[in-house]
Design a protein around this motif. Structure first.
Motif, PDB file in Angstrom:
ATOM      1  N   ALA A 197       0.825  -1.210   0.000  1.00 15.05           N
ATOM      2  CA  ALA A 197       0.000   0.000   0.000  1.00 15.05           C
ATOM      3  C   ALA A 197       0.862   1.264   0.000  1.00 15.05           C
ATOM      4  O   ALA A 197       0.694   2.142  -0.850  1.00 15.05           O
ATOM      5  CB  ALA A 197      -0.949  -0.009   1.198  1.00 15.05           C
ATOM      6  N   GLY A 225       2.307   6.211  -4.461  1.00 12.04           N
ATOM      7  CA  GLY A 225       0.948   6.740  -4.406  1.00 12.04           C
ATOM      8  C   GLY A 225       0.791   7.751  -3.281  1.00 12.04           C
ATOM      9  O   GLY A 225       0.110   8.762  -3.437  1.00 12.04           O
ATOM     10  N   TYR A 251       4.873   3.019 -13.105  1.00 17.01           N
ATOM     11  CA  TYR A 251       5.318   3.115 -11.708  1.00 17.01           C
ATOM     12  C   TYR A 251       6.839   2.990 -11.649  1.00 17.01           C
ATOM     13  O   TYR A 251       7.516   3.685 -10.897  1.00 17.01           O
ATOM     14  CB  TYR A 251       4.662   1.981 -10.924  1.00 17.01           C
ATOM     15  N   PHE A 285      -6.061   3.073  -5.805  1.00 24.32           N
ATOM     16  CA  PHE A 285      -4.632   2.988  -6.125  1.00 24.32           C
ATOM     17  C   PHE A 285      -3.796   2.931  -4.848  1.00 24.32           C
ATOM     18  O   PHE A 285      -2.927   2.082  -4.689  1.00 24.32           O
ATOM     19  CB  PHE A 285      -4.238   4.198  -6.981  1.00 24.32           C
TER      20      PHE A 285
HETATM   21  N1  PHE Z   1      -0.495   1.313  -3.399  1.00 20.72           N
HETATM   22  C1  PHE Z   1       0.728   1.652  -4.055  1.00 20.72           C
HETATM   23  C2  PHE Z   1       1.085   3.091  -3.783  1.00 20.72           C
HETATM   24  O1  PHE Z   1       0.366   3.803  -3.151  1.00 20.72           O
HETATM   25  C3  PHE Z   1       0.673   1.448  -5.537  1.00 20.72           C
HETATM   26  C4  PHE Z   1       0.077   0.174  -5.914  1.00 20.72           C
HETATM   27  C5  PHE Z   1      -1.087   0.196  -6.604  1.00 20.72           C
HETATM   28  C6  PHE Z   1       0.659  -1.013  -5.521  1.00 20.72           C
HETATM   29  C7  PHE Z   1      -1.705  -0.963  -6.912  1.00 20.72           C
HETATM   30  C8  PHE Z   1       0.053  -2.192  -5.825  1.00 20.72           C
HETATM   31  C9  PHE Z   1      -1.128  -2.164  -6.504  1.00 20.72           C
HETATM   32  O2  PHE Z   1       2.098   3.547  -4.205  1.00 20.72           O
END
Ligand code: PHE
Ligand code: NA
Length: 459
Positions: free
Chosen positions: A28, A32, A114, A235
């Motif tokens: 998580a 993001g 990413y 996300f």
């Molecule tokens: N949650 C992660 C973040 O905030 C991004 C992510 C999205 C990871 C979806 C895994 C799945 O950066």
């Protein structure tokens, strides 16, 4: 394929609730929180957007995280097979495994860009460590950042480094080391954020930042801002992609799904808000634009590190920790596709990691080029909702704002309307009122919220 219980026993379980929390938090907390949350908050006018985002976390994110973990634990398999097993057992349509397939696709698309942003963080470790940030102005810091974006070769190099880091861990299939590292690195990231927040308090613009973030001005909220807030709730919590389902399949029975999901969500939210409190005072103190876009943290934090005592050291540490946060998230993004290739195509782990990783790396190159040579290329620009969006923007938009909410909606409908209520009660073992609250939110609030936001934005 054996019984559900047998399957779980064979795959081993998390040693503890803590191990699950570490892995889920590792997924998580990532770019993001620190890169994306501040810049979309800046682009969408602040307070009102933050309020909608927090509502989305509470009313949509947490219930769906609980549902995903619950489905994973009940199925005890990789997401696609957990969904298939539960559907078989409850005599439902086997097509429900499509939820897992949407997830695999979304995760692949997300990882491709990413990793490019992760590469920016890698590049800034060197910039901070070499003392280049000291004594810079807002303009010269801005120039360092635009220099990076305009240089496809350098971007490619750091994107490659980031992707290689992710692939090595996924190929070896041993995550335990990294997951244990999360228990040291996450608090480290937290402390460094606090240090920057402390510095931000001395800029004289902290109050302005607090009101920007927490004083809602609804005249600044647009319908597309609401969609962005909803998409970001998915996300940031790694939802709608069956990732929490995969992790839930390792969670021992008898551990509270509600408590663990809430813990992970709260930690994620706190990191995002701290990032906002660290960044916006610097934005206002230096006369920068809150809506500067994806470069926001790379134009503000370096300024802070350039001005504070021991800034080169703190800056280096900060970007190293940011890489770790992004790394654990990146791993969770590659894992679903690799698992799927192993299960469905019978490839071994190394080959499937190579295939998935290289494909993702290649797609990442399109994102890199869209920052410079292809900055005028807008493939779906003829549709008004995609107007002016480059390949990079499109990948971000399609995944966060369409695929993830769609995946989440399907999870909510599957768990809330199709799975047996008895099974849900058994898995969650909540108090009667707690269960009712979750069940009704999942059945009504979540799907209605997602659909209303979708329809408004299509119209
Ligand atoms: N949650 C992660 C973040 O905030 C991004 C992510 C999205 C990871 C979806 C895994 C799945 O950066
Ligand atoms: Na996050």
């Amino acid at each position: 394929t054996g019984t559900l219980e047998g399957a779980t026993a064979k795959r081993g379980l998390w040693s503890s609730r803590l191990a699950f929390i570490l892995a889920a938090t590792g997924s998580a907390v990532g770019l993001g929180n620190i890169w994306k949350f501040p810049y979309i908050t800046g682009e969408n006018g602040g307070g009102a957007f933050v309020l909608v985002y927090l509502l989305c976390i509470a009313a949509v994110g947490i219930p769906i995280m609980m549902a995903e973990v619950m489905i994973g634990r009940r199925g005890g398999r990789s997401p696609v097979n957990s969904l298939r097993l539960i559907a078989e057992r409850d005599k439902l349509n086997p097509a429900w495994r499509i939820v897992g397939i949407i997830g695999v696709l979304a995760a692949f698309l997300i990882l491709s860009f990413y990793s490019v942003i992760g590469g920016w963080a890698v590049s800034y470790v060197g910039t901070a460590a070499s003392g280049q940030l000291v004594g810079q102005t807002a303009e010269s810091i801005g120039a360092i950042f635009s220099g990076l974006l305009s240089d496809p070769g350098t971007l490619l190099m750091w994107h490659t480094v980031f992707m290689a880091l992710v692939m090595v861990v996924v190929a070896r299939g041993v995550r335990s080391g990294l997951e244990r590292a999360v228990s040291i690195l996450m608090p480290g990231l937290f402390v460094l954020l606090l240090i920057v927040v402390g510095y931000a308090m001395t800029t004289g613009h902290f109050g302005q930042a607090v009101s920007f973030l927490f004083q809602p001005d609804f005249s600044k909220l647009t319908t597309s801002g609401v969609l962005v807030a909803l998409g970001h709730a998915f996300f940031t919590l790694s939802l709608g992609m069956a990732i929490m389902m995969a992790y839930g399949s390792y969670l021992p029975k008898g551990i509270s799904i509600a408590k663990t999901s809430i813990t992970v969500s709260v930690m994620d939210t706190v990191v995002a808000l701290l990032a906002g409190l660290a960044i916006f005072p610097i934005v206002f103190a230096n006369g920068l634009e809150p809506g500067a876009g994806p470069g926001l943290i790379f134009q503000t934090l370096p300024l802070a590190f350039g001005q504070m005592p021991m800034g080169s050291l703190f800056g280096t540490l900060f970007f190293v920790l940011l890489i770790f946060a992004a790394w654990t998230s990146g791993i969770s993004l590659l894992e679903p596709l690799v698992e799927w290739l192993e299960e469905q195509k019978g490839m071994n782990r190394t080959i499937s990691t190579l295939a998935a990783g290289v494909a993702c790396w290649l797609l990442g190159i399109a994102s890199i080029l869209s920052l410079n040579l292809w900055s005028d290329v807008t493939p779906l620009g003829m549709f008004s909702m995609f107007e002016g969006k480059t390949i990079f923007d499109l990948l971000d938009y399609l995944t966060a704002n369409i695929l993830l909410p769609l995946g989440g909606l399907l999870v909510a409908v599957f768990a809330g309307w199709f799975m047996s209520k008895q099974a849900l009660e058994n898995e969650l073992s909540l108090s009667e009122s707690g269960f009712k609250l979750w069940y009704n939110t999942l059945r009504f609030v979540t799907p209605v919220a997602v659909m209303v936001v979708f329809i408004y934005n299509l119209a």
